[in-house]
Every structure is written in structure tokens, then in C-alpha cells.
Design an enzyme around this catalytic site. Structure first.
Site, PDB file in Angstrom:
ATOM      1  N   GLU A   1      -2.705  -9.092   2.927  1.00  0.00           N
ATOM      2  CA  GLU A   1      -3.107  -9.714   4.188  1.00  0.00           C
ATOM      3  C   GLU A   1      -4.622  -9.654   4.398  1.00  0.00           C
ATOM      4  OE1 GLU A   1      -2.597  -5.365   5.241  1.00  0.00           O
ATOM      5  OE2 GLU A   1      -1.712  -6.792   3.837  1.00  0.00           O
TER       6      GLU A   1
ATOM      7  N   HIS B   1      -3.910  -4.676  -0.145  1.00  0.00           N
ATOM      8  CA  HIS B   1      -3.482  -5.314   1.097  1.00  0.00           C
ATOM      9  C   HIS B   1      -3.564  -6.832   0.936  1.00  0.00           C
ATOM     10  CE1 HIS B   1      -3.185  -1.751   3.685  1.00  0.00           C
ATOM     11  NE2 HIS B   1      -4.125  -1.263   2.880  1.00  0.00           N
TER      12      HIS B   1
ATOM     13  N   CYS C   1       0.837  -1.194   0.000  1.00  0.00           N
ATOM     14  CA  CYS C   1       0.000   0.000   0.000  1.00  0.00           C
ATOM     15  C   CYS C   1       0.885   1.263   0.000  1.00  0.00           C
ATOM     16  CB  CYS C   1      -0.984  -0.027   1.167  1.00  0.00           C
ATOM     17  SG  CYS C   1      -2.338   1.161   1.001  1.00  0.00           S
TER      18      CYS C   1
END
Length: 203
Positions: free
Chosen positions: A185, A183, A78
């Protein structure tokens, strides 16, 4: 294998830590640049304003550059991707790491038509532009989760792009340096696969 997860006060690292733990990766959050000396890879995450990258001062930059020079893979997530570039119009007085050439700019609606919200928040697709070790086993059109207002230009380092108003670089890669605007994750199985590929590169 021990990854240096850089905490420069630009976001909660909890979700990144959870993803790495799920994948069985060993990592630490060094309290000083000297902690990168023994790292086998580096992750620079981050959310928010580009001004936050001012915390990555000369000592951090030098330590990260030294790690890259030793062949350690570097992943920006990001805001971390944006930091890999020369800079951003969001904080024009600051310079980025400069590995990738170009300046990040605010997302805009290129044709001026339709309803258009900034920031860009939610799921969107990846358009793979060239072969990439980071995107191994990632398919054309796979969905990932974004939350950002500024984005990087599509350059020779772009390996996947995404369109939201305009086309922007959603994944960049040069040798062992890479970055993702989304992202991983928070991107389900696709995001975890991208992190696996990064871990595989570390070896």
C-alpha cells in the site's frame, strides 16, 4: 467480493484501506472471528513486535483457518507475513499460524562489512525466484517499500527474495496463501499491482 481486513491492534490500517478503496475493492474490518464467515478473502496486516500477534488467539486462528479451508485467499503484510511462519525469535514464546515452515529472525549483516542499520527502512528490489500468481506483471528488480527488523527465511515457499545484509523472503506463496514483507500500500504502482493480483485471485 468482500475482504476481511483483520485489525488486531498491530498498526494503522488507514493506508491499506485507502489502497483497497482506490482499487475498487469491497472490504470490512470484522469485530469478531464470526465476521469471517462471509468473507471472500482475508488480509492480515501489521507492524511492530511479533508479540502483537498474541491478539490473534485461538478463535481468530480457527476462523482464518476455516476461511482458508473454504478456498479463501489469505494475504499477510509485513508482520502478517511473519505470522504465517512457525514463529519469530522476537517473541519466542509465541507460535505463528504455521502455514509456512521456518522461524523469522533479526536481520543481520552476514559478512560483517560496511555500514548496516536495523531496522531496514526504505526502498529495495525484488528478486523473483519462481513463477507466482501474486507477482504476475511484476518484473525482476522492481522496487518496493520496507520497514522491518525481522525477516522470514528463504524456503520452498519463497517466490521473491530481497537482500539487506542477508537474503530473506520478501514474498511467499503456497496455493492461495501468500505474504509480503514490504508494504504494498506504500509501494506505488508495483504495490498496487500486487494487490490487484490478490483481488484477481479472489475473483
Amino acid at each position: 467480493m468482500s475482504i476481511a481486513l483483520i485489525d488486531y491492534g498491530a498498526g494503522n490500517l488507514t493506508s491499506v484501506r485507502k489502497a483497497l478503496t482506490h482499487l475498487g475493492a469491497s472490504f470490512e474490518t470484522p469485530s469478531s472471528p464470526a465476521g469471517l464467515a462471509s468473507s471472500t478473502g482475508v488480509i492480515v496486516p501489521g507492524v511492530g513486535n511479533f508479540a502483537a500477534t498474541a491478539a490473534l488467539g485461538d478463535e481468530w486462528r480457527s476462523a482464518i483457518a476455516d476461511a482458508v479451508g473454504r478456498g479463501r485467499p489469505l494475504l499477510g503484510i509485513c508482520l502478517g507475513l511473519q505470522w504465517l511462519f512457525n514463529g519469530s525469535t522476537e517473541a519466542p514464546a509465541l507460535t505463528g499460524f504455521g502455514t509456512m515452515t521456518g522461524t523469522c529472525t533479526r536481520i543481520s549483516n552476514a559478512d560483517g562489512a560496511g555500514h548496516f542499520k536495523v531496522p531496514h527502512v526504505g526502498w529495495n528490489s525484488l528478486h523473483v525466484t519462481r513463477p507466482s500468481w501474486l507477482l504476475e506483471d511484476i518484473g525482476e528488480g522492481d522496487q518496493v517499500y520496507f520497514t522491518h527488523s525481522y525477516a522470514a527465511p528463504v524456503t520452498v515457499d519463497c517466490v521473491a527474495s530481497t537482500t539487506y545484509g542477508v537474503e530473506f523472503a520478501s514474498v511467499v506463496e503456497r496455493d492461495s496463501i501468500c505474504g509480503v514483507q514490504f508494504h504494498p500500500e506504500k509501494s506505488g504502482d508495483v504495490g498496487l499491482q500486487i494487490l490487484r493480483n490478490f483481488l484477481r485471485r479472489i475473483g
